[in-house]
Design a protein around this motif. Structure first.
Motif, PDB file in Angstrom:
ATOM      1  N   HIS A  78       4.012   1.905  -7.576  1.00 45.72           N
ATOM      2  CA  HIS A  78       4.065   3.346  -7.837  1.00 45.72           C
ATOM      3  C   HIS A  78       5.358   3.921  -7.270  1.00 45.72           C
ATOM      4  N   ARG A  97       3.747   1.861  -1.328  1.00 44.99           N
ATOM      5  CA  ARG A  97       3.355   2.744  -2.425  1.00 44.99           C
ATOM      6  C   ARG A  97       4.072   4.087  -2.322  1.00 44.99           C
ATOM      7  N   ASN A  98       3.806   4.961  -3.271  1.00 46.81           N
ATOM      8  CA  ASN A  98       4.516   6.242  -3.342  1.00 46.81           C
ATOM      9  C   ASN A  98       4.280   7.101  -2.103  1.00 46.81           C
TER      10      ASN A  98
END
Length: 168
Positions: A78, A97-98
């Motif tokens: 992401h 992750r984001n």
């Protein structure tokens, strides 16, 4: 460099459109340029790297400078809002992750976290300062980690509470 890129592409299941792969491609080029011996060519490669780095940063929202040391199997799941200090170091098979920030706790103390192998960092986590994150660690979503985390642990909460992953 090309072996690393092939490996990265395999990690992203051959998906050239994966934005994490784009970031890794520019990262690999940035690392590779340090080995160019011809000074003028190295300067040209540095210029190309800086342009690509900024472009990929704008398009993906991911800041992964080539000074960061990453092990094999590094995955960016992401995209968006990921900032990693150039002083950070990651072991093998780490995943972020984001919204993740890995960086300095204080501007005066220019030391960023060092990660072991098989570390999974959840969405929105902040890992800051001169700390060591052990191997096989899970950092929960939105956790703020400011202290060392031993192997086989989970870090959750603000500030993060460290819990063992081992079953008693």
């Amino acid at each position: 460099m090309f072996d690393y890129i092939r490996n990265d592409l395999n990690i992203y299941k051959g998906n050239w459109a994966a934005q994490g792969f784009w970031v890794m491609l520019v990262y690999r080029f940035g690392r590779w340029r340090y080995g160019v011996r011809i000074k003028l060519l190295r300067k040209l490669c540095s210029l190309i790297y800086k342009v690509l780095y900024k472009l990929v940063q704008i398009v993906t929202g991911i800041e992964l400078p080539c000074e960061v040391e990453v092990g094999e199997g590094f995955v960016i799941d992401h995209f968006g809002g990921i900032v990693i200090s150039g002083y950070a170091r990651f072991g093998t098979n780490c995943r972020i992750r984001n919204g993740v920030v890995v960086g300095l706790k204080n501007v005066e103390d220019v030391v960023a976290p060092v990660f072991g192998d098989d570390v999974d960092i959840g969405t929105g986590a902040k890992v800051l300062g001169n700390i060591k994150i052990g191997s096989r660690v899970i950092i929960g979503a939105n956790a703020v980690v400011l202290t060392d985390v031993p192997d086989d642990s989970i870090a959750v909460g603000v500030p993060a509470i460290i819990k063992s992953r081992k079953k008693v």
